[in-house]
Enzyme design. Structure first.
Site, short mmCIF file in Angstrom:
data_model
loop_
_atom_site.label_atom_id
_atom_site.label_comp_id
_atom_site.label_asym_id
_atom_site.label_seq_id
_atom_site.Cartn_x
_atom_site.Cartn_y
_atom_site.Cartn_z
CE1 TYR A 132 -5.66 -18.60 -33.22
CE2 TYR A 132 -5.52 -20.20 -31.43
CZ TYR A 132 -5.03 -19.10 -32.09
OH TYR A 132 -3.89 -18.49 -31.63
CE LYS A 157 -6.54 -16.39 -30.11
NZ LYS A 157 -6.34 -17.16 -28.87
#
Length: 317
Positions: A132, A157
Site C-alpha cells: 500500500y 495499491k
C-alpha cells in the site's frame, strides 16, 4: 487475480467497545451476496489501526468462515515491523488468502528502509501481498520495481493520488516484470476511490477499493459497470448526485472516511456501533445528510434503470 469491486467491511463494535462477531458476519454476508471481487477485512475501513492482534485474528477467522471461499479474503497488516509480522502470521493462521501491507508506524524512511520493511514482513508468510503506497510508505520507481520482484508481492495499491509518480511506477513495474511473466495488479486506494477512478483508468489502473460498497453495494456496482461500459451519462450522474456530495461530507471532519461508512452500514440495517478513538462518530446532522445523499444516488440509479427498460421495450416493439 482480483477483479470487480473490492469490498472493505467495517468492524462492528458493541457499545462497550468489543467486536460484535455476529454483526460482522451479517455485514460480510450481505456484502458478499451483492457480488464483490474480493473482501479486504480489518484494513483501513475496518479500523486496523485500533485492533490488537488476538481480536484481529478472530475478525479474520469470522470473515473467512463467512465468505466460505466464494471470493478471496485479504487482511491488513502494518505498523512497526514486529507488529506487522505478528498480524501477517495471524492472517495466515486464520485462513486469509492474502495480505494488504499497510505503512510502517509513524517514521519516515529512505527507500532502502521501505524495501527492507516490505521484505521482512513478506518473509514470515507465503501469502500473496499487496503493498500500500500511502502516508509515509511512498515507493519510487526503483523501490516499487524491487518489491514487485519479491516472490509473494502481487500488487501495488496507491493511496497518494500522485498520478505522475504512479504512472511511472506502473510503467516501470510492468516493463520489469514482462520478461518474467509474473501476474501483477495495480489498485486505486484513495478514499472514495470512485471520484478519482477515471483518472486512474487513464494510466492503466482499473481496480479500486470501494468503501461505498459496504453500505450501498448497488451504487458501487452501478458505477463500476458504468465505467466498464463507457456509460458516461450514468457515471457523471452518480458522481454529481452521490459521490461528490459524499466526498464533501467526508472531508468536513477528519476520520469521516471511516465514521460515515459505519453510519451508512447502520442505516442499511446492520448496527455497526461506534468507532474507536481517536476517530469520532458521525454527528446526527451529518447522518441525516448521508441519508439524503444515499437517496439521491438511488434515485439516479432508478432513473437509469427505468430509461434502460424503456429503451429495451422500444427495441423489441
Amino acid at each position: 487475480m482480483l477483479d470487480g469491486v473490492l469490498f472493505f467491511p467495517v468492524t462492528p463494535f458493541t457499545d462497550s467497545g468489543e467486536v460484535d462477531h455476529a454483526l460482522l458476519a451479517e455485514h460480510i454476508a450481505k456484502g458478499v451476496d451483492a457480488g464483490p471481487g474480493g473482501v479486504f477485512i480489518a484494513c483501513g475501513t475496518g479500523e486496523f489501526h485500533a485492533l490488537e492482534a488476538v481480536e484481529f485474528g478472530e475478525i479474520v477467522a469470522t470473515a473467512v468462515r463467512t465468505v466460505a471461499g466464494r471470493v478471496p479474503v485479504y487482511a491488513g497488516a502494518g505498523g512497526s515491523v514486529a507488529q506487522a509480522k505478528i498480524f501477517a502470521r495471524a492472517a495466515r493462521d486464520n485462513g486469509a488468502d492474502g495480505i494488504l501491507l499497510l505503512p510502517p508506524y509513524l517514521v519516515t524512511m529512505p527507500q532502502a528502509g521501505l524495501v527492507e520493511y516490505t521484505r521482512e514482513v513478506t518473509s514470515v508468510t507465503d501469502l500473496p501481498v499487496i503493498v500500500y503506497n500511502r502516508g509515509n510508505a511512498r515507493y519510487d520507481e526503483a523501490s516499487a520495481v524491487e518489491v514487485a520482484h519479491f516472490p509473494t508481492v502481487v500488487g501495488f495499491k496507491d493511496g497518494t493520488g500522485d498520478l505522475d509518480r504512479v504512472s511511472r511506477i506502473v510503467r516501470a513495474v510492468e516493463d520489469s516484470l514482462a520478461p518474467t511473466g509474473k501476474a501483477f495488479q495495480f489498485f486505486n486506494g484513495l478514499p472514495t476511490a470512485e471520484v478519482s477512478q477515471q483518472a486512474y483508468r487513464a494510466i492503466g489502473v482499473t481496480l479500486y477499493s470501494s468503501a461505498t460498497f459496504a453500505f450501498a453495494p448497488e451504487l458501487a456496482l452501478a458505477f463500476y459497470t458504468s465505467l466498464e461500459n463507457d456509460d458516461v451519462t450514468l457515471t457523471d450522474a452518480l458522481l454529481r448526485e452521490f459521490f461528490h456530495p459524499l466526498v464533501r461530507l467526508r472531508d468536513s471532519v477528519p476520520g469521516y472516511a471511516v465514521s460515515l461508512i459505519k453510519a451508512g452500514v447502520t442505516l442499511e440495517g446492520v448496527a455497526a456501533g461506534p468507532v474507536r478513538a481517536p476517530l469520532i462518530d458521525a454527528a446526527p446532522a451529518d447522518v441525516e445528510a448521508l441519508t439524503a445523499i444515499i437517496a439521491a444516488g438511488r434515485a439516479v440509479l432508478a432513473d437509469s434503470l427505468a430509461a434502460d427498460s424503456v429503451t429495451k421495450e422500444a427495441v423489441h416493439s
